[in-house]
Design a protein around this motif. Sequence first.
Motif, PDB file in Angstrom:
ATOM      1  N   SER A   1       0.887  -1.511   0.295  1.00 14.57           N
ATOM      2  CA  SER A   1       0.301  -0.146  -0.007  1.00 14.57           C
ATOM      3  C   SER A   1       0.689   0.996  -0.162  1.00 14.57           C
ATOM      4  CB  SER A   1      -0.803  -0.052   1.373  1.00 14.57           C
ATOM      5  OG  SER A   1      -1.908  -0.951   1.450  1.00 14.57           O
ATOM      6  N   ALA A   2       1.821   1.189   0.952  1.00 20.14           N
ATOM      7  CA  ALA A   2       3.016   2.358   0.961  1.00 20.14           C
ATOM      8  C   ALA A   2       3.482   2.655  -0.596  1.00 20.14           C
ATOM      9  CB  ALA A   2       4.203   2.299   2.000  1.00 20.14           C
TER      10      ALA A   2
ATOM     11  N   ALA B   1       1.952   2.551  -3.562  1.00 20.09           N
ATOM     12  CA  ALA B   1       0.621   2.765  -4.119  1.00 20.09           C
ATOM     13  C   ALA B   1       0.134   4.077  -3.542  1.00 20.09           C
ATOM     14  CB  ALA B   1      -1.084   1.518  -4.794  1.00 20.09           C
ATOM     15  N   ILE B   2       0.789   4.210  -2.794  1.00 16.78           N
ATOM     16  CA  ILE B   2       0.043   5.657  -1.815  1.00 16.78           C
ATOM     17  C   ILE B   2       1.094   7.047  -2.252  1.00 16.78           C
ATOM     18  CG2 ILE B   2       0.170   7.404  -0.213  1.00 16.78           C
ATOM     19  CD1 ILE B   2      -1.890   4.826   1.214  1.00 16.78           C
ATOM     20  N   ALA B   3       2.701   6.341  -2.644  1.00 11.76           N
ATOM     21  CA  ALA B   3       4.020   7.129  -2.695  1.00 11.76           C
ATOM     22  C   ALA B   3       3.441   7.677  -4.449  1.00 11.76           C
ATOM     23  CB  ALA B   3       5.270   6.288  -2.438  1.00 11.76           C
ATOM     24  N   LEU B   4       2.831   6.421  -5.173  1.00 12.32           N
ATOM     25  CA  LEU B   4       3.183   6.441  -6.672  1.00 12.32           C
ATOM     26  C   LEU B   4       1.784   7.427  -7.040  1.00 12.32           C
ATOM     27  CD1 LEU B   4       4.136   6.387  -9.367  1.00 12.32           C
ATOM     28  CD2 LEU B   4       2.355   3.920  -9.450  1.00 12.32           C
ATOM     29  N   LEU B   5       0.599   7.316  -6.022  1.00 16.98           N
ATOM     30  CA  LEU B   5      -0.300   8.211  -6.741  1.00 16.98           C
ATOM     31  C   LEU B   5      -0.174   9.634  -5.753  1.00 16.98           C
ATOM     32  CD1 LEU B   5      -2.918   5.853  -5.470  1.00 16.98           C
ATOM     33  CD2 LEU B   5      -2.284   6.632  -7.816  1.00 16.98           C
ATOM     34  N   THR B   6       0.499   9.943  -4.775  1.00 18.28           N
ATOM     35  CA  THR B   6       1.013  11.607  -4.367  1.00 18.28           C
ATOM     36  C   THR B   6       1.903  11.918  -4.417  1.00 18.28           C
ATOM     37  OG1 THR B   6       1.363  10.145  -2.564  1.00 18.28           O
ATOM     38  CG2 THR B   6      -0.519  10.250  -1.659  1.00 18.28           C
ATOM     39  N   ASP B   7       2.638  11.472  -5.341  1.00 18.04           N
ATOM     40  CA  ASP B   7       4.680  12.014  -5.641  1.00 18.04           C
ATOM     41  C   ASP B   7       5.632  12.364  -4.432  1.00 18.04           C
ATOM     42  OD1 ASP B   7       5.998  12.466  -7.417  1.00 18.04           O
ATOM     43  OD2 ASP B   7       5.272  14.095  -7.957  1.00 18.04           O
TER      44      ASP B   7
ATOM     45  N   TYR C   1       3.851  12.992   6.586  1.00 17.79           N
ATOM     46  CA  TYR C   1       2.116  12.781   6.776  1.00 17.79           C
ATOM     47  C   TYR C   1       1.737  12.096   7.072  1.00 17.79           C
ATOM     48  CZ  TYR C   1       4.578  15.681   3.165  1.00 17.79           C
ATOM     49  OH  TYR C   1       4.570  16.546   1.703  1.00 17.79           O
ATOM     50  N   GLY C   2       1.972  10.960   8.594  1.00 16.09           N
ATOM     51  CA  GLY C   2       0.889  10.308   9.258  1.00 16.09           C
ATOM     52  C   GLY C   2       2.135   8.476   9.173  1.00 16.09           C
ATOM     53  N   GLY C   3       2.753   8.554   7.609  1.00 15.88           N
ATOM     54  CA  GLY C   3       2.990   6.912   8.017  1.00 15.88           C
ATOM     55  C   GLY C   3       2.098   6.056   7.537  1.00 15.88           C
ATOM     56  N   MET C   4       2.275   4.801   8.091  1.00 15.35           N
ATOM     57  CA  MET C   4       0.861   3.762   6.980  1.00 15.35           C
ATOM     58  C   MET C   4       0.878   2.510   8.420  1.00 15.35           C
ATOM     59  SD  MET C   4       0.876   3.979   3.730  1.00 15.35           S
ATOM     60  CE  MET C   4       0.211   2.056   3.732  1.00 15.35           C
ATOM     61  N   PRO C   5      -0.660   2.415   8.611  1.00  9.50           N
ATOM     62  CA  PRO C   5      -0.873   2.188   9.025  1.00  9.50           C
ATOM     63  C   PRO C   5      -0.194   0.399   9.657  1.00  9.50           C
ATOM     64  CG  PRO C   5      -2.785   2.379   8.318  1.00  9.50           C
ATOM     65  CD  PRO C   5      -1.681   3.173   7.402  1.00  9.50           C
ATOM     66  N   SER C   6      -0.047   0.087  10.699  1.00  4.50           N
ATOM     67  CA  SER C   6       1.128  -1.372  10.542  1.00  4.50           C
ATOM     68  C   SER C   6      -0.176  -2.379   9.838  1.00  4.50           C
ATOM     69  CB  SER C   6       1.418  -1.242  12.528  1.00  4.50           C
ATOM     70  OG  SER C   6      -0.373  -2.013  12.763  1.00  4.50           O
TER      71      SER C   6
END
Length: 88
Positions: free
Chosen positions: A63-64, A66-72, A81-86
């Motif tokens: 997921s990290a 994917a989020i990195a790609l979508l948010t640049d 920015y708050g990190g990722m859930p464990s």
Amino acid sequence: MAATSAPIKVDVGTDQLISHAAHFLGKAKKDVVELAVREYIETHRSEINEGIRAALSQLDGSSASAIALLTDVPVDHLQEYGGMPSGH
């Protein structure tokens, strides 16, 4: 199945160009836009495919990524920015 359409917004100058082209070609504005977009995509297909390959190479199934790609935002900066859930 009936074709559906979605509105797009263009600036006034572009709308005038589309209107003039449609008038002088004897086509509907939507047909001019559709043909222009299809032609543009075909002309730039190799650049689009290059971008797709670059994007896919950044994904690792997490997921990290994917989020990195979508948010640049780089994966290693997500914590700022708050990190990722464990577990992700």
